[in-house]
Design an enzyme around this catalytic site. Sequence first.
Site, PDB file in Angstrom:
ATOM      1  CG  ASP A   1       0.122  -5.268   4.447  1.00 45.18           C
ATOM      2  OD1 ASP A   1      -0.528  -4.681   3.581  1.00 45.18           O
ATOM      3  OD2 ASP A   1      -0.405  -5.834   5.431  1.00 45.18           O
TER       4      ASP A   1
ATOM      5  CG  HIS B   1      -1.736  -1.229   1.352  1.00 45.82           C
ATOM      6  ND1 HIS B   1      -2.984  -1.334   0.793  1.00 45.82           N
ATOM      7  CD2 HIS B   1      -1.476  -2.437   1.919  1.00 45.82           C
ATOM      8  CE1 HIS B   1      -3.467  -2.539   1.028  1.00 45.82           C
ATOM      9  NE2 HIS B   1      -2.576  -3.234   1.707  1.00 45.82           N
TER      10      HIS B   1
ATOM     11  CD  GLU C   1      -4.566  -8.404   7.518  1.00 48.30           C
ATOM     12  OE1 GLU C   1      -5.463  -7.844   6.867  1.00 48.30           O
ATOM     13  OE2 GLU C   1      -3.563  -7.797   7.966  1.00 48.30           O
TER      14      GLU C   1
END
Length: 330
Positions: A275, A16, A197
Amino acid sequence: MQDFLQTLPKVELHLHIEGSLEPELMFALAQRNGIELPYATVQEAKDAYCFSDLQGFLNLYFQGMSVLRNEQDFYDLAMDYFRRAREEGVVHIDMHFDPQAHLQRGVPLEVVMAGLLKAKQEAEESLDLSIGMIMAFLRDRPAEEALHVLEQAAPYWKMLDAIGLDSAEKENPPSKFVDVFERAKQLGLVCVAHAGEEGPAEYIKEALELLNVERIDHGVRCLESEEVVERLRREQIALTVCPLSNVSLKVVEDLRDHPLPKLLSEGLKVTISSDDPAYFGGGMLTNHLACAEAFGWDKAVFRQLTRNAIEEAFTTQQRRDELLRRLAAI
Ligand SMILES: [Zn+2]
């Protein structure tokens, strides 16, 4: 092993870009834009990066990105990460970005896209880096809003590689977004989604069946369902696993308890990503080094993980072939 992992042509499928915002850049952008931060110093901000679950992290994540206002800010954000990733031996990044997080602060989509696309072009021309673009939707926001943003993004459809689904997973199942993903499919866009997740294995099944996703971001909780594991194995659906993120968000207590070795032994198509590297303790190299230490993996395992990621990356066949050749040469 450190030299090998540095040289390995690493491919990151789950990043991200807003989560790559380091406190140093956050302070610089806050000053440039005349924004008051709730921290007096960079160190104070780093000390505040303390959370025990996904929601705790998301609160900081959305606060941090409040410094992003202009095209130049988005360009600086992306280039800052691209340069750092390149130094760690990353050669390709599939970059998630969250338009809704900016639109709701009054930052137009055009500003976000102009900055990110400029950085992508420059990185591809000058950094030996290829970049995929994943427009992600915030699953804790209404599905109608996501659909509206997707339509609003019409001028950029041909520049997107995929749409994604991220943010708070609990109570926000993939089924909520069937219409959005159907529309994306109509437009010829590839679909990916975070699932499994914090949410259950059932969400992975839903993402595959209802959203027709081509890969699953995270997916570590697939192990709770033999049926889901079987399907992921049979169809060789890629899982973009983020080891240090899972430790930071307490999906596992310690990296040594992480299901990565189990996922591999089940024959699943596992890849490694960072991430939100600014918040979770490091980028691709740090994640790889941590796995080497925790699991004692040899070079063959890392080669396999990298091959998996190269095969799945949103890039041209020419670039894919080139990266596979580079992998074979080390
Ligand atoms: Zn993510």
